[in-house]
Design an enzyme around this catalytic site. Sequence first.
Site, PDB file in Angstrom:
ATOM      1  N   LYS A  95     -10.341   5.198  -1.500  1.00 52.53           N
ATOM      2  CA  LYS A  95      -9.014   5.627  -1.964  1.00 52.53           C
ATOM      3  C   LYS A  95      -9.084   7.145  -2.058  1.00 52.53           C
ATOM      4  CE  LYS A  95      -5.979   5.813  -5.915  1.00 52.53           C
ATOM      5  NZ  LYS A  95      -5.635   5.343  -7.263  1.00 52.53           N
ATOM      6  N   ALA A 183       0.376   4.020  -8.451  1.00 56.38           N
ATOM      7  CA  ALA A 183       0.557   4.956  -9.562  1.00 56.38           C
ATOM      8  C   ALA A 183       1.987   5.065 -10.076  1.00 56.38           C
ATOM      9  CB  ALA A 183       0.076   6.358  -9.204  1.00 56.38           C
ATOM     10  N   ASN A 205      -3.165   0.674 -13.014  1.00 57.88           N
ATOM     11  CA  ASN A 205      -4.279   0.819 -13.951  1.00 57.88           C
ATOM     12  C   ASN A 205      -3.756   0.971 -15.379  1.00 57.88           C
ATOM     13  OD1 ASN A 205      -7.497   2.520 -13.836  1.00 57.88           O
ATOM     14  ND2 ASN A 205      -6.604   1.420 -15.501  1.00 57.88           N
TER      15      ASN A 205
END
Lengths: 256, 65
Positions: A95, A183, A205
């Site tokens: 990533k 994100a 996350n």
Amino acid sequence: MSFYGIELSSRLLLGTARYPSPKILAEAIEASKAEVVTVSLRREAAAERGGQSFWSFIRGLGVRVLPNTAGCHTVAEAVTTAHMARELFDTPWIKLEVIRDDETLQPDVFGLVEAARILSDEGFEVFPYTTEDLAVADRLVEAGCRVLMPWGAPIGSARGLNNLYGLRALRAHFPDIPLVVDAGLGVPSHAAAAMELGYDAVLLNTAVAEAGDPVAMARAFALAIDAGRTAFAARPLEPRDMAVPSTPVLGRAALG
Amino acid sequence: MRIFVNGDQHDVEPRTLALALEELGYRGKKIATALNGRFVAAVARPNTALADGDQIEVVAPMQGG
């Protein structure tokens, strides 16, 4: 869905940072049904054992890892970090993050394209963390990327999809490239919205790790992603300005 | 010879990266290394000579997003 020839059934990729405990992280991964988790690298002193124990922990979960180049601000840093990650985690997946701005963690898209080209040429399978910019995406594909990961909003901001138009245009422009919103998501409806646009997957996350109950939130995101994907496949209605009666008017009683 | 490992200064005898890491206690650990900003693969460490002032980075797996 597949990334670089690897077939996956889960459309949720989960980060492993910021959980209250390893136990909660493990339970959240299980609840999310994620098959891919992101990991990273950090300096380690000789006396520390954190790296080895984290690696054993992740291997025990039986998931595939996607290492990142988080914190890198230059092409050279990102390339070196990618090489270290490939050796440590034994995977060509990376990533790729090359950050320009520390306030928004906005990618340096120029450095990103350059690093993506170098790494693709060296046999890496690059997952670039990018913006929704079409021209940049085009350059990344030209550089060898076969997955694109545009942001929804700045990392950790929980704002959702800041530029629906841009994300929709990107999807239309790259019908055959796996697209992952990476994100900025905060709640499951954000993830559902990304999937309704036809995105292939979502990477999360903070929205899970910092929820009051990360395990329940992981489950909620998994459900939302399934719902959004199912809705996309069912071909949703286009919005329209005027009302359309849902109850048929034909045969209505004439009462006045 | 004075080298820097993860920013900390060390005075070491060994002339190769592999021997320096062993002296510093990294033997058997799951780590990756870079020398002066460039990746050095594990297999290349025994043949990687060190010079005074070298900057070594030693990293290990960690959580990430």
